[in-house]
Design a protein around this motif. Sequence first.
Motif, mmCIF file in Angstrom:
data_model
loop_
_atom_site.group_PDB
_atom_site.id
_atom_site.type_symbol
_atom_site.label_atom_id
_atom_site.label_comp_id
_atom_site.label_asym_id
_atom_site.label_seq_id
_atom_site.Cartn_x
_atom_site.Cartn_y
_atom_site.Cartn_z
ATOM 1 N N TYR A 77 1.059 -1.289 0.363
ATOM 2 C CA TYR A 77 -0.055 -0.329 -0.001
ATOM 3 C C TYR A 77 0.990 0.929 -0.015
ATOM 4 C CZ TYR A 77 -4.828 -2.790 0.327
ATOM 5 O OH TYR A 77 -5.292 -3.589 0.385
ATOM 6 N N LEU A 81 1.031 1.129 -3.843
ATOM 7 C CA LEU A 81 -0.396 1.664 -4.670
ATOM 8 C C LEU A 81 -0.591 2.849 -4.866
ATOM 9 C CD1 LEU A 81 -3.124 -1.503 -2.964
ATOM 10 C CD2 LEU A 81 -2.163 -1.026 -5.908
ATOM 11 N N LEU A 82 -0.254 3.610 -3.175
ATOM 12 C CA LEU A 82 -0.678 5.056 -3.343
ATOM 13 C C LEU A 82 0.333 5.722 -4.198
ATOM 14 C CD1 LEU A 82 0.581 6.249 0.009
ATOM 15 C CD2 LEU A 82 -1.964 5.367 -0.292
ATOM 16 N N ASP A 85 -2.471 6.280 -8.614
ATOM 17 C CA ASP A 85 -3.234 7.093 -8.189
ATOM 18 C C ASP A 85 -4.355 7.601 -9.687
ATOM 19 O OD1 ASP A 85 -2.501 10.117 -8.875
ATOM 20 O OD2 ASP A 85 -1.033 8.823 -8.946
ATOM 21 N N GLY A 90 -7.596 7.565 -4.788
ATOM 22 C CA GLY A 90 -7.124 6.314 -4.643
ATOM 23 C C GLY A 90 -8.581 5.199 -4.452
ATOM 24 N N SER A 94 -11.645 3.839 -7.934
ATOM 25 C CA SER A 94 -10.338 4.393 -9.197
ATOM 26 C C SER A 94 -9.274 3.814 -9.453
ATOM 27 C CB SER A 94 -9.427 5.612 -7.939
ATOM 28 O OG SER A 94 -9.090 6.350 -8.289
ATOM 29 N N LEU A 95 -9.046 2.640 -8.433
ATOM 30 C CA LEU A 95 -7.742 2.281 -9.877
ATOM 31 C C LEU A 95 -8.871 1.273 -10.996
ATOM 32 C CD1 LEU A 95 -5.242 1.186 -9.807
ATOM 33 C CD2 LEU A 95 -6.151 -1.066 -8.238
ATOM 34 N N TYR A 240 -5.866 3.480 1.442
ATOM 35 C CA TYR A 240 -5.781 3.707 -0.260
ATOM 36 C C TYR A 240 -6.847 5.048 -0.700
ATOM 37 C CZ TYR A 240 -5.440 2.200 -4.504
ATOM 38 O OH TYR A 240 -5.186 2.163 -6.826
ATOM 39 N N LEU A 243 -6.366 8.296 -0.014
ATOM 40 C CA LEU A 243 -4.871 8.704 -0.548
ATOM 41 C C LEU A 243 -5.679 10.316 -1.509
ATOM 42 C CD1 LEU A 243 -2.517 8.932 -2.270
ATOM 43 C CD2 LEU A 243 -3.534 8.071 -3.896
ATOM 44 N N ARG A 248 -0.129 11.623 -1.593
ATOM 45 C CA ARG A 248 0.329 10.034 -0.617
ATOM 46 C C ARG A 248 1.623 10.837 -0.152
ATOM 47 N NH1 ARG A 248 5.942 9.138 -3.301
ATOM 48 N NH2 ARG A 248 5.303 10.162 -4.447
ATOM 49 N N THR A 386 -7.468 -5.865 -4.961
ATOM 50 C CA THR A 386 -6.888 -4.909 -5.102
ATOM 51 C C THR A 386 -5.695 -5.333 -5.605
ATOM 52 O OG1 THR A 386 -7.741 -3.568 -3.415
ATOM 53 C CG2 THR A 386 -5.793 -3.107 -4.554
#
Length: 637
Positions: A77, A81-82, A85, A90, A94-95, A240, A243, A248, A386
């Motif tokens: 994370y 993952l941060l 974006d 996040g 969002s992904l 996440y 975010l 970040r 995720t």
Amino acid sequence: MTTSHAAAPDTQSETRKFLVLLLGSIGVVYGDIGTSPLYAFREALRPFTANGVQHVQVIGLISLMIWTLTIIVTFKYVLFLLRADNDGEGGTLSLLALLMKKTGSYMPVLFFAGLIGSALFIGDAMITPALSVMSALEGMKLVTPAFSGYVLPLSAAIMVGLFMVQSKGTEAVAKFFGPITVVWFLAMAWGGLIHIGDDWTILEALNPINALWFITHAGWAGLIVLGAVFLTVTGAEALYADLGHFGRKPISTAWFILVFPALGLNYLGQGALVLSNPAAIENPFYLLYPDWALLPMVILATMATIIASQAVITGAFSLARQAVHLGFLPRLMIRFTSETNTGQIYVPAVNMILFIGVIVLIFSFGDSESLATAYGISVTGAMVVTTLMAFQFLRSVWGYSAFIAAALLAPLFAIEAIFLVANLIKVHDGGWVPVTLAIVIMLVMWTWTKGSKYLKEKIAKNEIPLETFIKSLENSIERESKSAPVLVTGTAVFLTSVPDKTPGVLLHNLKHNHVLHEQNVILTIWTQDKPYVPVHDRVEMTRLSKHFIRLDITFGFMDEPNVTKALTVCKKKGFKFEIMQTSFYLGRRNLIATPNTGLPRWQENLYIALADFGIDPSAYFKLPPNRVVELGEQVAI
């Protein structure tokens, strides 16, 4: 010289802003994960208490907890993952939006993965407040057993207060919560630090080999324990999702300088305490502290768990906003609560749904031990989803080959899959709650997406290009044809989201009333991703014909979408009108479920209910209520 003097205040301002966001991220983002020590180690030890906890088991458990935090939170994370974006936002949806943007289409697997992940997160957002607050208040039983009967009503009262203050905005809540959470993490670090010396062998837990030994030697009981171990990383998905609220850099800085060290020290201290005093298994967290500090720690823990609830609530707001923008939910009222950060929002409908869910869970389960069994499935499920989506992210966004992406994520996926299996064992003990919540939420989002697509396709079959329609209408007026409408004084404004198609409400007005105003405005309203749009840049006007004008009004996300005020700008551009001689025409569709066509009957009824749940556009755009004309049409779905 002037430049250097100007730069200094700018630097100070940026530093001050960063520190505010840093403090806020500690108070909101890490509230959930910061309260896991209250119950995680205690629940993990529970299966071993009957036969006595062995030294090697305690070492293995603490090692597993610390390395779970390291691998899942730090590596997955914070460090990875941060950076994944979508324009600063996040979270699972969002992904998904980012991947859709790159692939240019809905990929069925990704689409349903996004729905499942977001649905599981909403379930987590309901369970976290109930579990965290009850865990903290149950510490009062150590102060006085007479307090036992007050845990449930006090938990409910705290939830009422928490959900009431959400309308003040994340920034206001974070300013209040941030300092308290800093004290909480420092207190946790202190409690662990003073007990590590109880048994220095606890430091062996820093060796990951002990975590691997525990997984391979604990047997069936170990699989059950893994479900409790995963409680150490509850809140990572909220990290996440939040975010967009803080950014970040503040989130990652807070993790490395305060949160991770405090959690590590506290778990090491709990382990050393149990090794030196096996009776501490009853409640290893609170027994870290001397008698004089017990009551203050219960009070501080209660405040910290309220903050933990805030972390998932703000994450749920972000997720709801993304769902609306992606077309997974009907348009909801979204209030922006910060002039500088687009992610800080308040969604009244989501706030009310979460509140009702939390209250029901508190009184249904009755204590934190029962609710803890229901907790892990939603968290582990969301994390597995995720990770699967991160595989596609590495390929389509960062350009990694499938082999390299799989090699990087396979170990992480294997770890999370093991945790998921361990939590699925608890389905009959309460794990069905998050599963049921996720199924319901997923059906809602799938139904809205499917229904909207079907309705759009059905309406598009009857749409007429605006240019063609205007040309035909103007010709009939010039020729004074018998079919030409009667011209009346005044201005008519027709709202539409598709500016190149003829608004349905305009067609219905001509069909039923046979009149056309002298001035007709085809109005489309847009929203930009910046807080304010200058008044002189807000309106763009295009003359389409003698009687028709196209008008585009653009608001910033912090602007009040007041169409009436925005129209006054048109007078400076040569468009003359009187507001009290202007009629605003809105189309209202009356959706009707019809058998044997379109969607299944249950889905039709659900879609109609969701459509009715959406906000009224006349109120949202601040149209004068005595000048609004709504023309309805029945549409069979």
